[in-house]
Design a protein around this motif. Structure first.
Motif, mmCIF file in Angstrom:
data_model
loop_
_atom_site.group_PDB
_atom_site.id
_atom_site.type_symbol
_atom_site.label_atom_id
_atom_site.label_comp_id
_atom_site.label_asym_id
_atom_site.label_seq_id
_atom_site.Cartn_x
_atom_site.Cartn_y
_atom_site.Cartn_z
ATOM 1 N N ALA A 1 5.358 -25.537 21.045
ATOM 2 C CA ALA A 1 5.999 -24.872 19.903
ATOM 3 C C ALA A 1 4.864 -24.489 18.899
ATOM 4 C CB ALA A 1 7.140 -25.610 19.302
ATOM 5 N N LYS B 1 -0.102 -18.146 22.316
ATOM 6 C CA LYS B 1 1.037 -17.865 23.169
ATOM 7 C C LYS B 1 0.504 -17.134 24.627
ATOM 8 C CE LYS B 1 5.409 -15.333 22.415
ATOM 9 N NZ LYS B 1 6.498 -14.609 21.407
ATOM 10 N N ASN C 1 5.504 -22.848 28.568
ATOM 11 C CA ASN C 1 6.533 -22.437 27.850
ATOM 12 C C ASN C 1 5.959 -22.294 26.526
ATOM 13 O OD1 ASN C 1 8.276 -21.824 29.972
ATOM 14 N ND2 ASN C 1 9.673 -23.673 29.870
ATOM 15 N N PHE D 1 7.048 -21.424 22.581
ATOM 16 C CA PHE D 1 8.160 -21.361 21.566
ATOM 17 C C PHE D 1 7.371 -21.170 20.200
ATOM 18 C CE2 PHE D 1 9.221 -24.631 24.641
ATOM 19 C CZ PHE D 1 10.456 -24.040 25.117
ATOM 20 N N VAL E 1 10.214 -29.246 24.606
ATOM 21 C CA VAL E 1 8.964 -28.985 23.756
ATOM 22 C C VAL E 1 8.062 -30.352 23.821
ATOM 23 C CG1 VAL E 1 7.884 -28.942 21.488
ATOM 24 C CG2 VAL E 1 10.126 -27.429 21.881
#
Lengths: 326, 326
Positions: A69, A87, A96, A98, A124
């Protein structure tokens, strides 16, 4: 210079068994010594491939995908670029990502509220607050809100303390200095028993780099703005990590022949020939270093790409630790 | 050697304004250079007097007496002696001392129960667990139970991390390295910009000593068991702090003329002339160092007495911080 690079991409290479690129001083036809180029871009690519394989393995074995995140406050263009790059890097390895973007005039409490949510979110595994924060916020307050088990930047004082102490281990090692040491490992540069000099003593690079070198049994000296005659100390170093942000400060004459140079500096200098009007150079005068050192990182393409690779590595490690996956 | 000591006991001296003893190389009648003796016993006495005055002032102003709790587990004679000395030192400055003695076969939980009680006891401002603990206990578990605001030993990784980081401050600085730096201050030895070498990298002395010297803008190198040719590095040092536990390891020939030597080693060596059969010597060959250095700590009577003085100082600081008393 890169023509002299011999890249041994060992097929046995894994994250735990780094491949060996053995630096050797080669000679140009003119008889002038020429250092190996330590190719951070290539090593970072290799590490991302290794991480992608591990992420896939973890997903298949336990159904967990590591998640990072990132919290961005305000409209700084450079910060937005960094966040976008992080990202993209996550996507490239299957982690992933966030993202929370908050307006410049957000309150500290609002930022901390999002941090708390990520602290409690089991999807996360790493939380990163993009710095700098707007000036009305207390950076330390905000960073201290990140749960230490998700502090993938590794800047928490508890982590730094563990890094400094023998017999203790940090949860995370700060990304840029970790990337420097990883480059030395991947290029099979022996650290144990060697003289190492770190130039610069920042909390995010110089200081943790010195602690890491010492953990690997180097004899470490730290040179900084108050050091008299830094060249005399640098001259004795087998390994130099420079992180001061002074373009071309370290000259070839400062270096011991055969030294290995890791240049963390990324300094813009005027360049009329470039369409942008500037070019990026390191703390070390590259052309001169190439004639004296046995191996040198270029700028750009040296340490820079390693930082994000290490962020991905820390996020993967965090997910593995949280889910007890080896 | 101590005949050359000029002790300037400034009447303006307070804890915040240390008196100045300026080290100078003097010469014996034979023409042989002779270092100043850095008299730790005397400085420690001076510091205890300053602390006693502050303790009294605090008691009169806010009715609070600083308190130190010591926990001793088992029957080790040396540990019992250390604890007794700490207790006596507390009494000598008006600090309350609390002592818990537990049998060798106590459980970790029993020790932690007493730590918790002291954590919650408002009359206790410092908690010290005498080491080593019996081998069936996990030292880290026990030490981690001490509330960081009462960790007067300063060994908590959070404290060490803050010590390492610029812009952060530890709650407590570990006593022995703090004593080394205090000796340098009291003898008006300039640290900023000087080359300093720390010999040894232990968690309790060498490593925090290096961090402290760096905080004061010295250029620091750390020499340890894996260092090749340590004498070459020591030879460049203006300030040497040695903490390795090797009798007479550092020879006069290792030293730069005029260097200041702080010798933390306290090593017993056989001595037929002593009624005890042994005598105590430092890491540095004292007789040789006196001929080359500008100032040297003796063993005993150098750093040793400073450690307990700094423990009292940390306990006083803790009480002041807890009660917000300046």
């Amino acid at each position: 210079m890169s023509s002299s690079l011999v890249f041994t991409d060992s097929s046995t290479s894994t994250a735990s068994q780094p491949s060996l690129f053995i630096p050797q001083t080669t000679h140009k036809s003119g008889g002038e010594a020429c250092a190996k180029v330590i190719d951070g871009k290539m090593v970072a690519k290799q590490i991302r491939d290794e991480i992608a394989a591990e992420v896939l393995k973890m997903k298949e074995a336990v159904g967990v995908v590591p998640g990072l995140a990132v919290i961005l406050v305000g409209d700084r263009k450079d910060s937005a670029t960094y966040v976008r790059n992080k990202k993209k890097a996550c996507e490239s390895v299957g982690i992933n990502s966030f993202e929370v973007r908050l307006p410049e005039d957000s309150t500290e409490q609002e930022v901390i509220k999002f941090i708390s949510e990520f602290n409690n979110d089991p999807s996360v595994h790493g939380i990163l607050v993009q710095l700098p924060l707007p000036s009305h916020m207390d950076e330390q307050n905000v960073l201290n809100a990140v749960d230490i088990v998700k502090d993938v930047d590794g800047f928490h004082p508890l982590n730094i303390g563990r890094l400094a102490m023998r017999g203790r281990d940090p949860l995370f090692v700060p990304c840029t200095p970790k990337g420097c040491i990883e480059l030395l490992h991947r290029y099979a540069v022996e650290i144990k028993g060697k003289r190492a000099v770190v130039i610069g003593r920042s909390n995010i690079v110089g200081m943790p780099a010195a602690l890491l070198l010492q953990r690997e049994d180097a004899t470490v000296s730290i040179v900084h703005s108050r050091t008299k005659n830094p060249e005399e100390i640098v001259k004795h170093a087998d390994i130099i990590i420079s992180a001061v942000g002074q373009p071309n400060m370290v000259r070839g004459s400062w270096l011991k022949p055969g030294a290995v140079v890791i240049d963390v500096g990324i300094n813009p200098v005027e360049d009329a020939k470039s369409p942008r009007g500037y070019k990026l150079v390191g703390d070390v005068c590259y052309e001169e270093a190439c004639k004296v050192a046995s191996a040198v990182t270029p700028v750009p393409g040296g340490v820079g790409p390693m930082t994000i690779a290490m962020l991905l590595s820390n996020t993967l490690s965090s997910a593995k630790r949280i889910h007890n996956f080896q």
